[in-house]
Scaffold this motif. Sequence first.
Motif, PDB file in Angstrom:
ATOM      1  N   ALA A 237      29.658 -26.125  26.667  1.00  0.00           N
ATOM      2  CA  ALA A 237      28.727 -25.935  27.590  1.00  0.00           C
ATOM      3  C   ALA A 237      28.469 -24.432  27.903  1.00  0.00           C
ATOM      4  O   ALA A 237      29.341 -23.613  27.340  1.00  0.00           O
ATOM      5  N   GLN A 238      27.232 -23.970  28.259  1.00  0.00           N
ATOM      6  CA  GLN A 238      26.922 -22.520  28.432  1.00  0.00           C
ATOM      7  C   GLN A 238      27.987 -22.030  29.710  1.00  0.00           C
ATOM      8  O   GLN A 238      28.243 -20.820  29.680  1.00  0.00           O
ATOM      9  N   HIS A 239      27.920 -22.806  30.759  1.00  0.00           N
ATOM     10  CA  HIS A 239      28.725 -22.380  32.014  1.00  0.00           C
ATOM     11  C   HIS A 239      29.805 -23.559  32.410  1.00  0.00           C
ATOM     12  O   HIS A 239      29.686 -24.536  32.347  1.00  0.00           O
ATOM     13  N   ALA A 240      30.885 -22.835  33.017  1.00  0.00           N
ATOM     14  CA  ALA A 240      31.751 -23.655  33.623  1.00  0.00           C
ATOM     15  C   ALA A 240      32.302 -22.901  34.963  1.00  0.00           C
ATOM     16  O   ALA A 240      32.354 -21.681  34.850  1.00  0.00           O
ATOM     17  N   VAL A 241      32.233 -23.572  35.774  1.00  0.00           N
ATOM     18  CA  VAL A 241      32.577 -22.959  37.392  1.00  0.00           C
ATOM     19  C   VAL A 241      34.067 -23.652  37.942  1.00  0.00           C
ATOM     20  O   VAL A 241      33.784 -25.104  38.145  1.00  0.00           O
TER      21      VAL A 241
ATOM     22  N   LYS B  92      38.892 -16.658  32.883  1.00  0.00           N
ATOM     23  CA  LYS B  92      39.306 -16.889  31.477  1.00  0.00           C
ATOM     24  C   LYS B  92      39.503 -18.528  31.088  1.00  0.00           C
ATOM     25  O   LYS B  92      39.420 -18.995  30.020  1.00  0.00           O
ATOM     26  N   PHE B  93      40.025 -19.130  32.318  1.00  0.00           N
ATOM     27  CA  PHE B  93      40.137 -20.645  32.138  1.00  0.00           C
ATOM     28  C   PHE B  93      38.536 -21.440  32.135  1.00  0.00           C
ATOM     29  O   PHE B  93      38.360 -22.064  31.357  1.00  0.00           O
ATOM     30  N   GLU B  94      37.549 -20.639  32.892  1.00  0.00           N
ATOM     31  CA  GLU B  94      36.267 -21.285  32.817  1.00  0.00           C
ATOM     32  C   GLU B  94      35.892 -21.148  31.278  1.00  0.00           C
ATOM     33  O   GLU B  94      35.053 -22.086  30.972  1.00  0.00           O
ATOM     34  N   GLN B  95      36.053 -19.872  30.833  1.00  0.00           N
ATOM     35  CA  GLN B  95      35.414 -19.740  29.368  1.00  0.00           C
ATOM     36  C   GLN B  95      36.317 -20.626  28.543  1.00  0.00           C
ATOM     37  O   GLN B  95      35.471 -21.281  27.575  1.00  0.00           O
ATOM     38  N   ALA B  96      37.563 -20.758  28.680  1.00  0.00           N
ATOM     39  CA  ALA B  96      38.134 -21.903  27.763  1.00  0.00           C
ATOM     40  C   ALA B  96      37.567 -23.132  27.655  1.00  0.00           C
ATOM     41  O   ALA B  96      37.536 -23.667  26.854  1.00  0.00           O
TER      42      ALA B  96
ATOM     43  N   GLY C 271      39.471 -28.693  39.716  1.00  0.00           N
ATOM     44  CA  GLY C 271      38.367 -29.458  39.228  1.00  0.00           C
ATOM     45  C   GLY C 271      37.520 -28.144  38.439  1.00  0.00           C
ATOM     46  O   GLY C 271      37.720 -27.152  38.741  1.00  0.00           O
ATOM     47  N   ILE C 272      36.496 -28.860  37.824  1.00  0.00           N
ATOM     48  CA  ILE C 272      35.500 -27.627  37.042  1.00  0.00           C
ATOM     49  C   ILE C 272      34.283 -28.441  36.875  1.00  0.00           C
ATOM     50  O   ILE C 272      34.087 -29.418  36.791  1.00  0.00           O
TER      51      ILE C 272
END
Length: 394
Positions: free
Chosen positions: A47-51, A36-40, A196-197
Amino acid sequence: MTIIPYSRQDISEDDIAAVADVLRSDFLTTGPEVPKFEQAIASYVAAQHAVAVASATAGLHLACIALGVGRGTSVWTSTNSFAASANCARYCGAAVTFLDIDPATGNLCIDALEAKLNAGGKRPTALIAVHYSGRPLDMPRIAALAKLYNFRVIEDAAHALGAAYTDGTKVGSGHHSDATVFSFHPVKPITTGEGGIVTTQDPTVAERIALLRSHGITRDDAQMEDTYRLSPQDDGAWYYQMQLLGYHYRMTDIQAALGRSQLKRLDAFIQQRQQIVQRYHSALADHTAITCAPWQEGCGWHLFPILLPNTQMRKHVFETLRSKDIAVNVHYIPIHHLPYYQRLGHTGGSCPHAEDWYARTLSLPVHTKLTDADQQRVIDTLLHAVQHAQKAAA
Ligand SMILES: *Cc1c(COP(=O)(O)O)cnc(C)c1O
């Protein structure tokens, strides 16, 4: 009098409630809150992606691996940064080349980058482009150089979540780089305690980093390597494959819930920081002994660095402010001056602008808990100290 730090976290009751909810739930480490945080974050920066990862340092390390940094390769970065901007390359066995700064802003000097690329010699595999103090670099220009000279670009945006490039898009959108790394340490724009992300437009880079953050292990059937699968007909839901030598760099649900709650206030935080900087600018503009970091639209102002006329005056002003419980700081000791890098053969004098910056800079407090009265106390104490130093020198 309470100590005024140069930066600090801003935790609300909503943040506390979000964390408490996770503590009452089934998952403490990576569960539903992390995606959920990655999506937010992905949607915030477009951006398309967050890890999500354990720290920005971990994110820089994994981004380096994912982009082919390794033994025998070379990584270039700005020397006016935190050591992690260079250490990530060393973890991979790569050599580091340090670049000088723009003397007006403290940011990586793109002219110096271009001159070094033009000069021939070994090209970098990757550039770590640091948005020092939250001031976005001219990424279209860097991306054009990356295309021409064939290197990858990782944005070290530890200071720059919420900042915007000159075209108004958010840092981390990923159109001018291969990956962008943010930090959630408590002094940074928003916090998860530690964390971090990495954001990217590249699905392969995102997939690689996601695999590497958790031991290089996958349980996804679609990702299985059949070549090394001994008895697929007998394998059940317990089966997993370790495909790469990965790390334990995961974020927890506790951290992710805090981050998602903090993110709701990020734009307000950035606005407050910009207002604080405007007040510094109007209070300090007339003082010839003080050079303020120049205004830039979209700057996130993680730091507000000033320059003093010489290093003696910087020391005097630093000590005076510290003695009055104003916890100013210095950003940064050039990375190539640090003993570890000196032992690798990096010499002083190689980045004169960064060395001069280090001799004269001071970071004034800028954070959302800084009240008008606190800031006035910082300004008054600073001006008094500068005046005193000028009299002593006369
Ligand atoms: C803080 C910082 C990092 C490292 O962040 P962590 O989350 O503490 O690992 C990297 N680069 C820069 C420029 C930083 O300021």
